[in-house]
Motif scaffolding. Structure first.
Motif, PDB file in Angstrom:
ATOM      1  N   PRO A   1       0.822  -1.410   0.041  1.00  0.00           N
ATOM      2  CA  PRO A   1       0.007  -0.044   0.055  1.00  0.00           C
ATOM      3  C   PRO A   1       0.546   1.113   0.041  1.00  0.00           C
ATOM      4  O   PRO A   1       0.480   2.183  -0.714  1.00  0.00           O
ATOM      5  CB  PRO A   1      -0.954   0.100   1.065  1.00  0.00           C
ATOM      6  N   ALA A   2       2.049   1.254   0.685  1.00  0.00           N
ATOM      7  CA  ALA A   2       2.626   2.639   0.777  1.00  0.00           C
ATOM      8  C   ALA A   2       3.343   2.991  -0.533  1.00  0.00           C
ATOM      9  O   ALA A   2       3.782   4.047  -0.864  1.00  0.00           O
ATOM     10  CB  ALA A   2       3.899   2.267   1.785  1.00  0.00           C
ATOM     11  N   LEU A   3       3.353   2.114  -1.789  1.00  0.00           N
ATOM     12  CA  LEU A   3       3.876   2.336  -3.031  1.00  0.00           C
ATOM     13  C   LEU A   3       2.943   2.433  -3.973  1.00  0.00           C
ATOM     14  O   LEU A   3       3.124   3.114  -5.253  1.00  0.00           O
ATOM     15  CB  LEU A   3       4.922   1.241  -3.419  1.00  0.00           C
ATOM     16  N   ALA A   4       1.638   2.441  -3.404  1.00  0.00           N
ATOM     17  CA  ALA A   4       0.621   2.508  -4.485  1.00  0.00           C
ATOM     18  C   ALA A   4       0.451   3.670  -5.154  1.00  0.00           C
ATOM     19  O   ALA A   4      -0.111   3.974  -6.249  1.00  0.00           O
ATOM     20  CB  ALA A   4      -0.622   2.085  -3.885  1.00  0.00           C
ATOM     21  N   ARG A   5       0.601   4.935  -4.705  1.00  0.00           N
ATOM     22  CA  ARG A   5       0.499   6.258  -5.048  1.00  0.00           C
ATOM     23  C   ARG A   5       1.663   7.205  -4.703  1.00  0.00           C
ATOM     24  O   ARG A   5       2.065   7.366  -3.528  1.00  0.00           O
ATOM     25  CB  ARG A   5      -0.697   6.817  -4.579  1.00  0.00           C
ATOM     26  N   GLN A   6       2.458   7.165  -5.787  1.00  0.00           N
ATOM     27  CA  GLN A   6       3.520   8.209  -5.622  1.00  0.00           C
ATOM     28  C   GLN A   6       3.512   9.565  -6.914  1.00  0.00           C
ATOM     29  O   GLN A   6       2.941   9.581  -7.732  1.00  0.00           O
ATOM     30  CB  GLN A   6       4.760   7.221  -6.171  1.00  0.00           C
TER      31      GLN A   6
END
Length: 127
Positions: A101-106
């Motif tokens: 989840p931490a990498l799903a939106r950058q």
């Protein structure tokens, strides 16, 4: 930009997709035409380029991505991850079984040289 490390190591093939619409659900691939397949050194170079994208602040555009990459392992079954790029709002949305989840939106800087290089590669595949 941060990609799922284990998925990057396992990637043997990347599909380049010219996105035609947003998916109807969050767990399905972005609809569009596959315009290229990158394998071996070409896939490695693309992943390194994506990882080198510098961060940026969010810009509002409503997220209208034009391109995505889908990474596959040697089974070529289900994509490890898909990253959809919006060069207007500086956002990348990733999905797939390998994406925490931490990498799903950058967010990335679309004016930076790595981003411009990536966009050129995409455009070369589907002018």
């Amino acid at each position: 930009m941060q990609l799922p490390a284990e998925a990057v190591t396992a990637t043997v093939l990347i599909e380049v997709v010219r996105i035609s619409a947003l998916p109807t659900r969050g767990d399905v691939p972005y609809p569009g035409t596959v315009v290229a397949h990158w394998a071996e050194s070409e896939a490695d170079a693309a992943l390194a380029l994506i990882e080198s994208l510098p961060g940026s602040e969010q810009h509002r555009c409503g997220f209208s991505p034009g391109w995505s990459v889908r990474a596959y392992d040697d089974s070529l079954d289900l994509a490890l991850f898909e990253a959809a790029f919006c060069f207007t709002c500086h956002e990348v949305r990733m999905q797939g079984t390998a994406v925490p989840p931490a990498l799903a939106r950058q967010f990335f800087d679309p004016g930076a040289l790595p981003a411009q290089t990536l966009l050129s590669l995409f455009r070369k595949e589907a002018p």
